[in-house]
Write an enzyme that holds these catalytic residues in place. Structure first.
Site, PDB file in Angstrom:
ATOM      1  N   THR A  93     -85.040 -55.633 -57.973  1.00 12.45           N
ATOM      2  CA  THR A  93     -85.063 -54.237 -58.406  1.00 12.45           C
ATOM      3  C   THR A  93     -85.004 -54.216 -59.928  1.00 12.45           C
ATOM      4  O   THR A  93     -83.997 -54.635 -60.520  1.00 12.45           O
ATOM      5  CB  THR A  93     -83.859 -53.460 -57.836  1.00 12.45           C
ATOM      6  OG1 THR A  93     -83.892 -53.555 -56.414  1.00 12.45           O
ATOM      7  CG2 THR A  93     -83.904 -51.999 -58.253  1.00 12.45           C
ATOM      8  N   LYS A 168     -88.211 -47.266 -55.607  1.00 13.40           N
ATOM      9  CA  LYS A 168     -86.892 -47.886 -55.428  1.00 13.40           C
ATOM     10  C   LYS A 168     -85.836 -47.151 -56.275  1.00 13.40           C
ATOM     11  O   LYS A 168     -84.682 -47.003 -55.861  1.00 13.40           O
ATOM     12  CB  LYS A 168     -86.970 -49.366 -55.802  1.00 13.40           C
ATOM     13  CG  LYS A 168     -85.659 -50.103 -55.821  1.00 13.40           C
ATOM     14  CD  LYS A 168     -85.079 -50.383 -54.447  1.00 13.40           C
ATOM     15  CE  LYS A 168     -83.642 -50.858 -54.578  1.00 13.40           C
ATOM     16  NZ  LYS A 168     -83.117 -51.606 -53.503  1.00 13.40           N
TER      17      LYS A 168
END
Ligand code: NAP
Length: 286
Positions: A93, A168
């Site tokens: 991420t 995300k």
């Protein structure tokens, strides 16, 4: 198709294991080499001690490392030796900007790139039930679909490179709010001296039920905060979200207050605990 995996942390171990179960994994690399050696022995694949050698041998390279600078460090090493036509899938991420930088570094060498961050926690990584949000060219997504399917129950191709990471970020803003709501509500239950396991069972079955409550409700109220998802990593993600919100001219106050709370927990030495350690701050008896 030779597939290599870089980054055998809490997430990477489960993901690599599922690739091996699907007979797709050829090699692994981890910065702390002993972890790669142990997993490679278990999965009967090759343990590589450097990224450049792994990259030279593979058609598809997956990475799941910590933060933006780590991803770029890994991508630069891959770019030195990977074959023209290879595909790199970063599942960490990080920011959309980092994903775009990675794509352009690799494009110069004829290597394709997808940003493919995941949600579903360590449990999802182990069970092969992650949700994967993908940015990049549709034809590349189709080429590697069997690789992604080995780790996930849901693959959403969002759009161009960077759009997986932007999606995300949406997920991480939502997780901040859920963490605030669940930790506050369970502290409230504790303050009423209610039988916690009964409260958890009742609430989980109704409109307030959610993944985080199911997976972390019991552990947090018992004072256990093993990762899971390290709160220092969520803190890193929420900084990315704050930057994106500022650029869009909107405010995300739940994320802002979560960043402040995580900073306090990190200063107190709890940065490597699961994000449910937010319960420590909600609980006046901590
Ligand atoms: P983790 O347990 O801390 O593992 C991080 C991994 O990255 C380790 O294998 C580490 O190697 C490696 N690494 C870090 N910096 C590196 C570098 N510069 N070069 C090479 N390898 C490097 O973290 P995680 O929980 O697996 O998370 C990995 C990524 O997935 C993060 O971006 C996180 O935000 C994201 N994520 C996590 C979860 C979750 O629930 N945990 C869920 C979704 C997404 P060492 O072993 O040597 O330290």
């Amino acid at each position: 198709m030779q597939v290599g995996f870089i980054g055998l942390g809490a997430m990477g171990i489960g993901m690599a294991t599922n690739l091996a179960k699907a007979k797709l994994l050829a090699g692994v690399y981890n910065r702390t080499a002993s972890k790669a050696q142990a997993l490679a022995t278990e999965l009967n694949v090759t343990a590589y001690t450097d990224i450049a050698t792994l990259a030279a041998d593979m058609d598809v390279l997956l990475s799941c490392v910590s933060a933006d600078s780590d991803v770029l460090e890994v991508i630069k090493l891959i770019a030195t030796t990977a074959k023209t036509g290879a595909i790199v899938i970063d599942m960490s991420t990080v920011s959309s900007e980092t994903a775009k930088q990675a794509a352009s570094l690799l494009q110069a060498k004829g290597i394709a790139f997808l940003d493919a961050p995941v949600s579903g926690g360590v449990e999802g990584a182990i069970n092969g039930s992650l949700s994967i949000m993908v940015g990049g060219e549709a034809s590349i997504v189709e080429t590697v679909r069997p690789v992604l399917e080995a780790m996930s129950s849901r693959i959403i191709h969002v759009g161009e490179v960077g759009s997986g990471q932007a999606t995300k970020a949406v997920n991480q803003v939502m997780c901040a709010g859920i963490n605030q709501a669940v930790t506050e509500a369970l502290m409230f239950a504790a303050a009423q001296n209610l039988p916690m396991e009964k409260v958890l069972a009742a609430v989980a079955g109704g409109a307030a039920g959610n993944w985080f409550l199911d997976k972390r409700g019991s552990t947090m109220t018992n004072g256990t905060f093993a990762p899971g998802f390290k709160l220092a990593l969520h803190h890193k993600d929420l900084h990315i979200c704050q930057t994106m919100a500022a650029q869009a001219g909107i405010s995300i106050p739940l994320s802002d207050m979560t960043v402040i709370a995580y900073q306090q927990l990190m200063a107190d030495g709890f940065g490597d605990e699961d994000i449910s350690a937010l319960y420590r701050l909600k609980n006046p008896k901590r």
